[in-house]
Design an enzyme around this catalytic site. Structure first.
Site, mmCIF file in Angstrom:
data_model
loop_
_atom_site.group_PDB
_atom_site.id
_atom_site.type_symbol
_atom_site.label_atom_id
_atom_site.label_comp_id
_atom_site.label_asym_id
_atom_site.label_seq_id
_atom_site.Cartn_x
_atom_site.Cartn_y
_atom_site.Cartn_z
ATOM 1 N N SER A 10 -5.398 0.925 2.140
ATOM 2 C CA SER A 10 -3.966 1.089 2.369
ATOM 3 C C SER A 10 -3.307 -0.271 2.614
ATOM 4 O O SER A 10 -3.341 -1.145 1.751
ATOM 5 C CB SER A 10 -3.743 2.058 3.534
ATOM 6 O OG SER A 10 -2.424 2.533 3.570
ATOM 7 N N ASP A 64 -7.067 3.506 -2.054
ATOM 8 C CA ASP A 64 -6.073 4.569 -1.891
ATOM 9 C C ASP A 64 -4.675 4.090 -1.527
ATOM 10 O O ASP A 64 -4.100 4.525 -0.515
ATOM 11 C CB ASP A 64 -6.559 5.587 -0.852
ATOM 12 C CG ASP A 64 -5.966 6.969 -1.130
ATOM 13 O OD1 ASP A 64 -5.892 7.358 -2.292
ATOM 14 O OD2 ASP A 64 -5.568 7.650 -0.162
ATOM 15 N N HIS A 68 -7.027 10.654 2.610
ATOM 16 C CA HIS A 68 -6.604 9.260 2.561
ATOM 17 C C HIS A 68 -7.674 8.306 3.102
ATOM 18 O O HIS A 68 -7.814 7.181 2.627
ATOM 19 C CB HIS A 68 -5.312 9.117 3.363
ATOM 20 C CG HIS A 68 -4.753 7.732 3.378
ATOM 21 N ND1 HIS A 68 -4.675 6.932 2.254
ATOM 22 C CD2 HIS A 68 -4.233 6.984 4.399
ATOM 23 C CE1 HIS A 68 -4.132 5.761 2.578
ATOM 24 N NE2 HIS A 68 -3.873 5.772 3.874
#
Length: 381
Positions: free
Chosen positions: A188, A215, A347
């Site tokens: 992220s 991700d 996630h």
């Protein structure tokens, strides 16, 4: 980044995600070896029940697990250029010509989010690949070098975080010519930091095997940011115990792997300060994501173009049936990066399925570290 969108929706229906600091790690510090700001939405409704009246019994099934079984070292590394005392978790490669994967976590998490994956990587590579994960500024056990909090610690701009990564690499591996080759992997927000740090490290003559982004897709992440209001409001203000924090993350599917959560979550919560109101839970979030709102957009703006421009092998790992934005779609058709989609995870890809994530990174490393001179790496077309 559709994962952020997915997480926000999840928060609406099941009180969703984020991060805490760690209990019982004092013992771990003696055993061995250095995402963030946002200020959106109204504060979460505080608990009005006095602390003494809350009698939530810790569930032993969610008891914290020491990280000593996952990393060989857990140490504080002094980084004067960043004015930080950085918590680093490190398992060095067993061979002189090995590679070190430097891992940067996402906002609100900590270096131990990579613990289970790190052990899998060292086992799969038979020690050829080492792993270094760290708590970035304002997270986990990283603190200002002078021992007092300052405004600089709260500066979570992507430029500062990128400089921190570069400064840490230089502190741990001061001689670029004799340093191991490095593979940068970020989840992220961490992916954005790694992509930006790549070119600076290369200019400093470090050998970068590749950069892996986990991700995050620029267009969809930016679209999902407004939903962070709901996500932050859905999570509790704090917890009665580390066990309760771990249990919440597992039962809300924020982290789908209880073993990983038991290692990583204790470091993203901290005991409530002495003298705090009795209505506050005994444990609070280490990092205030609400306070990082001013940085959210800048963290991800320009990520796709910078990723595609990185002069090294490029890997993008996504959860489930993620979509690519237009720029990445064109880049993929041109063979500019390797794309891997891992099914059955949320996630927190590297925590939900650390074995598969480790396989992907080790395969990526093997494919690009030992390339024949003159042959282009994946992504260098």
């Amino acid at each position: 980044m559709a994962n952020l969108y997915r997480s926000a929706l999840q928060a609406r229906f099941a009180k969703a995600p984020q991060l805490p600091p760690l209990p019982g790690e004092e013992e771990e510090e003696e055993e061995t070896v250095a995402s963030l700001p946002t200020g959106m939405g109204p504060p979460a409704a505080p608990s009005r029940t006095p602390r003494a009246a809350r009698k939530h019994t810790p569930n032993p099934a969610f008891a914290p697990i020491s990280a000593s079984g996952y990393f060989e070292q857990a140490i504080q590394v002094s980084v004067p250029q960043s004015d930080l005392d950085v918590r680093v978790y490190y398992t060095p490669p067993k061979f002189k010509d090995g590679t070190v994967i430097i891992c940067h976590h996402g906002a609100g998490y900590c270096g131990l989010t990579f613990a289970c994956m790190a052990k899998e990587i060292t086992d799969m590579s038979k020690g050829e690949c080492g792993v270094l994960a760290y708590d970035c500024r304002g997270h986990g056990k990283t603190k200002p070098l002078r021992g007092t909090s300052s405004s600089t610690e709260e500066d979570l701009s992507v430029e500062v975080l990128t400089t921190d990564l570069v400064n840490l690499a230089q502190a741990v591996f001061p001689d670029a010519q004799n340093a191991p080759s490095l593979l940068l992997a970020g989840h992220s927000l961490g992916g954005s930091v790694c992509v930006r740090a790549c070119s600076t490290l290369q200019q400093d003559q470090y050998r970068i095997t590749g950069v892996a982004v986990i991700d995050v897709v620029e267009e969809f992440t930016l679209e999902a940011l407004p939903l962070m209001h709901s996500l932050l409001n859905a999570r509790p203000e704090g917890f009665d115990s580390p066990e309760q924090a771990i249990e919440w993350h597992v039962k809300t599917n924020t982290i789908r792997n209880p073993a990983s959560a038991r290692v990583s979550i204790p470091s993203i919560i901290v005991p409530a300060p002495e003298g705090s109101p009795p209505s506050l839970p005994p444990y609070l979030w280490r990092t205030s994501l609400r306070a990082t709102a001013p940085y959210w957009t800048s963290w991800f703006t320009g990520l796709s173009s910078k990723f595609l421009a990185a002069r090294t092998a490029r890997l993008l790992v996504l959860a489930g049936t993620e979509r690519l934005d237009k720029e990445l779609m064109i880049g993929q058709m041109q063979g500019k990066f390797q794309l891997v989609v891992i099914p059955g995870v949320g996630h927190m890809v590297h925590e939900d399925d650390p074995t598969r994530m480790a396989e992907v990174l080790v395969e990526f490393w093997r494919r690009n570290e030992r390339v024949v001179v003159g042959v282009k790496k994946v992504g260098e077309l």
